[in-house]
Design a protein around this motif. Structure first.
Motif, PDB file in Angstrom:
ATOM      1  N   ASP A 132     -20.972 -23.045  12.265  1.00 28.01           N
ATOM      2  CA  ASP A 132     -21.692 -24.172  12.857  1.00 28.01           C
ATOM      3  C   ASP A 132     -22.580 -23.713  14.018  1.00 28.01           C
ATOM      4  O   ASP A 132     -22.568 -24.300  15.105  1.00 28.01           O
ATOM      5  CB  ASP A 132     -20.701 -25.242  13.337  1.00 28.01           C
ATOM      6  CG  ASP A 132     -21.358 -26.613  13.486  1.00 28.01           C
ATOM      7  OD1 ASP A 132     -22.441 -26.813  12.918  1.00 28.01           O
ATOM      8  OD2 ASP A 132     -20.791 -27.465  14.203  1.00 28.01           O
ATOM      9  N   ASN A 134     -26.226 -22.828  16.009  1.00 24.57           N
ATOM     10  CA  ASN A 134     -27.589 -23.340  16.083  1.00 24.57           C
ATOM     11  C   ASN A 134     -28.575 -22.231  15.712  1.00 24.57           C
ATOM     12  O   ASN A 134     -28.175 -21.105  15.415  1.00 24.57           O
ATOM     13  CB  ASN A 134     -27.886 -23.921  17.469  1.00 24.57           C
ATOM     14  CG  ASN A 134     -27.749 -22.888  18.591  1.00 24.57           C
ATOM     15  OD1 ASN A 134     -28.015 -21.693  18.398  1.00 24.57           O
ATOM     16  ND2 ASN A 134     -27.335 -23.339  19.764  1.00 24.57           N
ATOM     17  N   ASP A 135     -29.878 -22.531  15.754  1.00 22.52           N
ATOM     18  CA  ASP A 135     -30.884 -21.573  15.290  1.00 22.52           C
ATOM     19  C   ASP A 135     -30.898 -20.307  16.132  1.00 22.52           C
ATOM     20  O   ASP A 135     -31.037 -19.195  15.607  1.00 22.52           O
ATOM     21  CB  ASP A 135     -32.272 -22.222  15.306  1.00 22.52           C
ATOM     22  CG  ASP A 135     -32.418 -23.307  14.258  1.00 22.52           C
ATOM     23  OD1 ASP A 135     -31.595 -23.329  13.317  1.00 22.52           O
ATOM     24  OD2 ASP A 135     -33.337 -24.135  14.375  1.00 22.52           O
ATOM     25  N   GLN A 137     -28.397 -19.012  17.939  1.00 28.07           N
ATOM     26  CA  GLN A 137     -27.183 -18.239  17.669  1.00 28.07           C
ATOM     27  C   GLN A 137     -27.233 -17.579  16.300  1.00 28.07           C
ATOM     28  O   GLN A 137     -26.777 -16.445  16.131  1.00 28.07           O
ATOM     29  CB  GLN A 137     -25.964 -19.156  17.784  1.00 28.07           C
ATOM     30  CG  GLN A 137     -25.732 -19.682  19.194  1.00 28.07           C
ATOM     31  CD  GLN A 137     -24.876 -20.930  19.238  1.00 28.07           C
ATOM     32  OE1 GLN A 137     -24.493 -21.463  18.188  1.00 28.07           O
ATOM     33  NE2 GLN A 137     -24.608 -21.430  20.433  1.00 28.07           N
ATOM     34  N   SER A 186     -25.303 -16.644  23.994  1.00 25.02           N
ATOM     35  CA  SER A 186     -25.244 -16.870  22.541  1.00 25.02           C
ATOM     36  C   SER A 186     -24.142 -16.034  21.904  1.00 25.02           C
ATOM     37  O   SER A 186     -23.417 -16.498  21.020  1.00 25.02           O
ATOM     38  CB  SER A 186     -26.594 -16.538  21.898  1.00 25.02           C
ATOM     39  OG  SER A 186     -27.596 -17.438  22.335  1.00 25.02           O
TER      40      SER A 186
END
Length: 515
Positions: A132, A134-135, A137, A186
């Motif tokens: 799950d 994000n972009d 990460q 990140s």
């Protein structure tokens, strides 16, 4: 029962037989309906006949009640009278109980052979979906995969990935010019996501020996297709892992199998229960991947059948590719359910004699609206159909029966013992240890080269501190005793002081000799 060149599904009230054409079985399908309407029994009967015709089957046992497909049904079962009457009603005269060859699998390794893949085989896209991310990460995760590949570091399990993330964090400044900014925040977020994945049992899924996808495509000595049953009842507690695993399997089949077009019968058939988990909250990139795999895997000879309570759980881009449909009852009480009824009615080829929107709410248990592809590839008009009964046991097998079947499995010795070979974790740990040893050697060598005494080590400092503490303590004790004897006690021995006198002489003598 095989029905000519197809699989008999059931018969309408007027005796019209509904059969799944084997040559069109790789055009995918949908089995839908509310809880308790008979989806599982429908799935079980279709899977049995695929196996009997030599087609390997994979099915996910979400509720734990599909394991009975490995054992023959019994006349003593509660359902016997119902099944026997149904078989007679639809004209299945040769109906009788029989078992099926089966292998049990379990991602957690508890109720079947463990299924493993490597982190590298999973790839950053699916892994990012599983974690799950994000972009930003996901971009950092891709850097870790790219650097590992460039430097020949194998990413086999979660320990390897964790070590690789720590490596790119330590080398962030160096990597920035080539791969862009690698944020430590990140990296930390990904590490926390990995920790959560471990807590859900995900670490069992990554490692070796990795699954050979061809072990899902076996036949027994009678030519029957082996049914691979995934124990997914506990896996449902980790829906992300379940959905990612299913998509990974489809991707592996797509990449492994050769193009065959439309064979006379499928190379393999998959039944994916609780299909909505594959699509719920999925990002557009993942939905595009699912659509692509489902569309193209047909040419590999693989049929995919989704099982779900509500047909609108499957996105339109995927639903449009599902040519064979079995729709059990939907309870239209809420606005969403009424919308599902309307959507389901629109997916069938119209039949003037069947009002789908009305009938779909009136179907009894074991009854369904059926529309299957014909030999020329066109869909049949929808028919209200009584579904055939299965020949195997309905319900779960006992733990003892499962253990016996597992001990007889042809792949048990191949997967039950994990293997941990040298990979990124071990190599990066050795590299860090060598770097530390080299730095220590350099630090020790520098004072010797300059003629100066080397700085004390941590252990030396501890000893010196302890010595100073002990020396100070003894000094205070001696001073106190001397003070007592000289100034306070008034008690002297006849020989000039006894033990205390000796201590005083010793201390004073040392001072005099020192001078």
């Amino acid at each position: 029962m095989a029905d000519g060149d197809g699989i008999f599904i059931g018969a309408s009230a007027d005796g019209q037989r509904q059969s799944l054409v084997l040559k069109r079985a790789n055009r995918h399908g949908l089995i839908a309906g509310a809880t308790g309407t008979g989806k599982t029994v429908t799935l079980q009967g279709i899977a049995e006949d695929f196996s009997r015709l030599g087609v390997p089957v994979f099915l996910a046992d979400v509720k734990g009640d599909l394991s009975g497909i490995a054992m023959a049904g019994s006349p003593q079962a509660k359902t016997h009278d119902i099944f026997a009457a149904r078989a007679k009603e639809i004209g299945e005269d040769d109906w009788s109980y029989s078992d099926n060859p089966a292998i049990f699998w379990d991602l957690l390794g508890e109720q079947g052979h463990p299924i493993r893949t490597t982190v590298s085989e999973m790839g950053p896209l699916l892994l990012a979906q599983l974690l799950d991310l994000n972009d930003v990460q996901e971009g950092v995760l891709t850097v870790a995969f790219t650097l590992a590949d460039k430097e020949g570091l194998l990413l086999l399990d979660l320990d390897d990935l964790g070590a690789m993330l720590a490596e790119i964090s330590a080398r962030a400044d160096e990597l920035a010019t080539t791969y862009g900014n690698v944020s430590k925040a990140s990296v930390g977020a990904i590490q926390r996501a990995l920790l959560q994945l471990r807590s859900q049992g995900g670490e069992h899924f990554f490692g070796e020996p990795a699954l050979d996808i061809h072990d899902f495509m076996l036949t027994d000595d009678k030519g029957r297709g082996v049914i691979s049953i995934l124990a997914a009842d506990k896996l449902m507690a980790s829906p992300k892992l379940y959905a990612t695993f299913l998509l990974w399997m489809l991707s592996e089949l797509f990449e492994t199998l050769p193009e065959v077009g439309d064979p006379d019968k499928p190379k393999m058939v998959f039944f994916f229960d609780e299909a909505h988990l594959l699509f719920d909250n999925a990002p557009p990139s993942l939905l595009t991947k699912v659509e692509q795999v489902v569309r193209l895997i047909r040419s590999k000879g693989v049929g995919v059948y989704f099982i779900t309570q509500n047909p609108i759980d499957v996105p339109d881009t995927v639903s449009g590719q599902l040519g064979n449909r079995v729709q059990h009852a939907i309870r239209a009480f809420s606005p969403k359910e009424q919308k599902a009824v309307k959507a389901a009615a629109e997916t069938f080829r119209a039949n003037p004699g069947v009002d789908v929107a009305t009938v779909i709410t009136e179907l009894k248990v074991g009854e369904a609206l059926v529309s299957l592809l014909q030999a020329d590839g066109s869909p049949q008009p929808v028919e209200r159909t009584l579904i055939k009964p299965p020949r195997s046991r309905v319900g779960p097998i006992t733990p003892e029966e499962r253990a016996t079947l597992r001990s007889l499995s042809p792949v048990g010795g191949k997967y039950d013992t994990p293997v941990n070979r040298e990979s990124a974790f071990e190599k990066l740990a050795a590299k860090a240890q060598a770097s530390t040893a080299a730095a220590q050697a350099q630090a020790d060598a520098a004072p010797a080269a300059s003629g100066k005494a080397p700085p004390p080590s941590t252990w030396d400092k501890m000893l010196q501190s302890a010595a100073r503490s002990a020396s100070s303590s003894i000094g205070r004790q001696v001073a106190n005793e001397v003070g007592k004897q000289i100034f306070g006690s008034g008690r002297r021995s006849s020989s000039g002081g006894g033990l205390v006198g000796s201590l005083v002489r010793g201390v004073l003598g040392s001072l005099i000799r020192g001078r």
